[in-house]
Write a protein that holds these residues in place. Sequence first.
Motif, PDB file in Angstrom:
ATOM      1  N   UNK A  66     -22.322  -5.763 -11.713  1.00 15.51           N
ATOM      2  CA  UNK A  66     -23.239  -6.860 -11.985  1.00 15.51           C
ATOM      3  C   UNK A  66     -23.145  -7.854 -10.832  1.00 15.51           C
ATOM      4  N   UNK A  67     -24.025  -8.845 -10.843  1.00 11.39           N
ATOM      5  CA  UNK A  67     -24.081  -9.794  -9.730  1.00 11.39           C
ATOM      6  C   UNK A  67     -22.795 -10.609  -9.612  1.00 11.39           C
ATOM      7  N   UNK A  68     -22.211 -10.989 -10.745  1.00 10.94           N
ATOM      8  CA  UNK A  68     -20.993 -11.792 -10.702  1.00 10.94           C
ATOM      9  C   UNK A  68     -19.859 -11.026 -10.015  1.00 10.94           C
ATOM     10  N   UNK A  69     -19.749  -9.729 -10.345  1.00  7.60           N
ATOM     11  CA  UNK A  69     -18.712  -8.901  -9.732  1.00  7.60           C
ATOM     12  C   UNK A  69     -18.979  -8.752  -8.232  1.00  7.60           C
ATOM     13  N   UNK A  70     -20.244  -8.564  -7.862  1.00  8.63           N
ATOM     14  CA  UNK A  70     -20.602  -8.447  -6.452  1.00  8.63           C
ATOM     15  C   UNK A  70     -20.245  -9.731  -5.699  1.00  8.63           C
ATOM     16  N   UNK A  71     -20.567 -10.870  -6.274  1.00 14.10           N
ATOM     17  CA  UNK A  71     -20.221 -12.144  -5.642  1.00 14.10           C
ATOM     18  C   UNK A  71     -18.711 -12.279  -5.458  1.00 14.10           C
ATOM     19  N   UNK A  72     -17.963 -11.786  -6.458  1.00 15.06           N
ATOM     20  CA  UNK A  72     -16.508 -11.895  -6.402  1.00 15.06           C
ATOM     21  C   UNK A  72     -15.934 -11.086  -5.245  1.00 15.06           C
ATOM     22  N   UNK A  73     -16.337  -9.823  -5.125  1.00 17.37           N
ATOM     23  CA  UNK A  73     -15.741  -8.996  -4.065  1.00 17.37           C
ATOM     24  C   UNK A  73     -16.215  -9.449  -2.681  1.00 17.37           C
ATOM     25  N   UNK A  74     -17.447  -9.949  -2.583  1.00 11.55           N
ATOM     26  CA  UNK A  74     -17.932 -10.422  -1.289  1.00 11.55           C
ATOM     27  C   UNK A  74     -17.238 -11.709  -0.865  1.00 11.55           C
ATOM     28  N   UNK A  75     -16.762 -12.471  -1.834  1.00 14.28           N
ATOM     29  CA  UNK A  75     -16.122 -13.759  -1.536  1.00 14.28           C
ATOM     30  C   UNK A  75     -14.609 -13.641  -1.422  1.00 14.28           C
ATOM     31  N   UNK A  76     -13.998 -12.947  -2.393  1.00 11.97           N
ATOM     32  CA  UNK A  76     -12.541 -12.888  -2.474  1.00 11.97           C
ATOM     33  C   UNK A  76     -11.966 -11.588  -1.926  1.00 11.97           C
ATOM     34  N   UNK A  77     -12.814 -10.611  -1.633  1.00 11.59           N
ATOM     35  CA  UNK A  77     -12.325  -9.340  -1.146  1.00 11.59           C
ATOM     36  C   UNK A  77     -11.527  -8.609  -2.201  1.00 11.59           C
ATOM     37  N   UNK A  78     -10.484  -7.876  -1.748  1.00  6.34           N
ATOM     38  CA  UNK A  78      -9.642  -7.135  -2.682  1.00  6.34           C
ATOM     39  C   UNK A  78      -8.239  -6.998  -2.097  1.00  6.34           C
ATOM     40  N   UNK A  79      -7.295  -6.607  -2.960  1.00  6.95           N
ATOM     41  CA  UNK A  79      -5.927  -6.349  -2.512  1.00  6.95           C
ATOM     42  C   UNK A  79      -5.792  -4.906  -2.033  1.00  6.95           C
ATOM     43  N   UNK A  80      -4.963  -4.690  -1.009  1.00  3.40           N
ATOM     44  CA  UNK A  80      -4.622  -3.337  -0.571  1.00  3.40           C
ATOM     45  C   UNK A  80      -3.129  -3.282  -0.282  1.00  3.40           C
ATOM     46  N   UNK A  81      -2.597  -2.069  -0.233  1.00  3.46           N
ATOM     47  CA  UNK A  81      -1.172  -1.856   0.044  1.00  3.46           C
ATOM     48  C   UNK A  81      -0.960  -1.791   1.551  1.00  3.46           C
ATOM     49  N   UNK A  82      -0.497  -2.884   2.113  1.00  2.00           N
ATOM     50  CA  UNK A  82      -0.304  -2.950   3.557  1.00  2.00           C
ATOM     51  C   UNK A  82       0.755  -1.996   4.071  1.00  2.00           C
ATOM     52  N   UNK A  83       1.765  -1.665   3.248  1.00  2.00           N
ATOM     53  CA  UNK A  83       2.835  -0.774   3.708  1.00  2.00           C
ATOM     54  C   UNK A  83       2.340   0.644   3.916  1.00  2.00           C
ATOM     55  N   UNK A  84       1.220   0.996   3.283  1.00  2.00           N
ATOM     56  CA  UNK A  84       0.624   2.315   3.483  1.00  2.00           C
ATOM     57  C   UNK A  84      -0.334   2.334   4.674  1.00  2.00           C
ATOM     58  N   UNK A  85      -0.622   1.160   5.226  1.00  2.00           N
ATOM     59  CA  UNK A  85      -1.545   1.050   6.350  1.00  2.00           C
ATOM     60  C   UNK A  85      -0.839   0.772   7.659  1.00  2.00           C
ATOM     61  N   UNK A  86       0.261  -0.012   7.589  1.00  8.03           N
ATOM     62  CA  UNK A  86       0.969  -0.430   8.800  1.00  8.03           C
ATOM     63  C   UNK A  86       2.465  -0.205   8.619  1.00  8.03           C
ATOM     64  N   UNK A  87       3.120   0.429   9.594  1.00  8.55           N
ATOM     65  CA  UNK A  87       4.549   0.747   9.432  1.00  8.55           C
ATOM     66  C   UNK A  87       5.453  -0.473   9.464  1.00  8.55           C
ATOM     67  N   UNK A  88       4.954  -1.606   9.998  1.00  7.14           N
ATOM     68  CA  UNK A  88       5.814  -2.787  10.114  1.00  7.14           C
ATOM     69  C   UNK A  88       5.815  -3.636   8.837  1.00  7.14           C
ATOM     70  N   UNK A  89       5.056  -3.215   7.816  1.00  8.72           N
ATOM     71  CA  UNK A  89       5.013  -3.964   6.559  1.00  8.72           C
ATOM     72  C   UNK A  89       5.874  -3.246   5.531  1.00  8.72           C
TER      73      UNK A  89
END
Length: 503
Positions: free
Chosen positions: A60-83
């Motif tokens: 819905x529009x509210x959810x779209x506004x949320x992800x466009x504004x606040x983004x999302x969480x990701x697991x940095x340790x799976x993306x970068x070895x220094x985390x």
Amino acid sequence: MDNTIAMSKNAVVAFLGKKSDDFTREDIIRFIAENGIEMVNFMYPAADCRLKTLNFVINDKAYLETILTLGERVDGSSLFPFISAGSSDLYVIPRYSTAFVDPFAEYPTLTMLCSFFDKDGNPLASAPECTLDRACKAFTQETGLIFEAMGELEFYVIGADQYIYPATDQKGYHESAPFAKFNEFRTKAMRYIAAAGGQIKYGHSEVGNFTLKGKIYEQNEIEFLPVDARKAADQLVIAKWIIRNLAYSMGLDVTFAPKITVGKAGSGLHIHMRLMNQDGTSATVENGHLSVAAKKAIAGLMLAAPAITAFGNTNPTSYFRLVPHQEAPTNVCWGDRNRSVLVRVPLGWTAKSDMCAYANGPQASANDVVPQKKQTFEIRSADGSADVYQLLAGLAVAVRHGFELPEKEALEIADKFYVDVDIHRPENAEKLNSLPTLPVDCAGSADILEENADMFLEKGVFSSDMIGGIIKKLRSFDSESSHKALADPALMLEMVQKHFNCG
């Protein structure tokens, strides 16, 4: 309407009627709502230089506004070895200016690149994209100029041998069909890249072509136009993603690996640079000649070039390409229109002759075109194994360093490293032997980066974590000897296969 908007191949630009830099959250929402977009993808480059993807269904529009504004969480340790896993959460926030319609998605999908932020909401210090942003800002702060760049993206396309109209071995430069077999693939890739916002200069087949075990290996190149270095990096990572996906969909294979067999052309990632004034005029040329500013920049590149290999030549197969007496450089020097040098100043349309009028008649005079903007200078050492954000950040630091030197010293350095001969000809051996050389393996690149780390840490451009991580990665290849493999075809093939999908 601005011609750059009217002629844009990017559907989002065309629909909104504005430049991508001006996109707002409301623009993105309107495009999604009025164009039947069902999904949104976030993409972001990780330590392996590949784009990672997070998919969202638009509820819905509210959810779209949320992800466009606040983004999302990701697991940095799976993306970068220094985390570390103990503090691994990162935020990914979309950058609206990168929005494009995914040409491969089954359902209508809008994709955007993202930036990384830490738990406190600050840009992630060791993220490659943030490093490049800091490098560009530091360059402008020091010089008052804008650092622009563009890449020459070389790659091999691999498909079944058709046994008709065979190409001439290692003579594929600008070849046409039917002798070149993958022109249609390349032009389709160019179309998709342009639709994703890529500013392409041209594409063509390259020197390398050969057949092996029933397969054709054909080298191609897509070259971009100079843009702000941050955009240049975004364009290159998206282009590589598109080229690989298109090859997969067409039953082909591609590789950006620097070298895939002995005796055949390797693939580089030449980076052209351009210095621009804030008003959009070129600072690279003055009075038809290379400017003092450009010579300062080249002086910085001469001093930093050996360390730059740590960013641009990141696995052992890079050093199969960087060998003497090939077109890839091994010595630190620069020159005009000289393909034996490390930094080349290509033809820049600085001649007074009106070639267009000569070819087409006086009615076709080119007097209304400003040729000075076409002048660039290019570094020829890097290859497709590079993290393009780190590479361009390293180049921005090197160029800035040239400006930080006293002008007299910078110009003396530029003069010292200038060559106007083919340094690989026997009669020029004395000149060749007087020039410093690039590292010959990953360990050598790690050592030189460690010795010169302060240059890249200055002004907080690179983080110590990132520099340390690059050095650690390069030294992890100690057991893969590029020297030994050059004399052992079986070992070389093993190493090529291991790093075939690098970058």
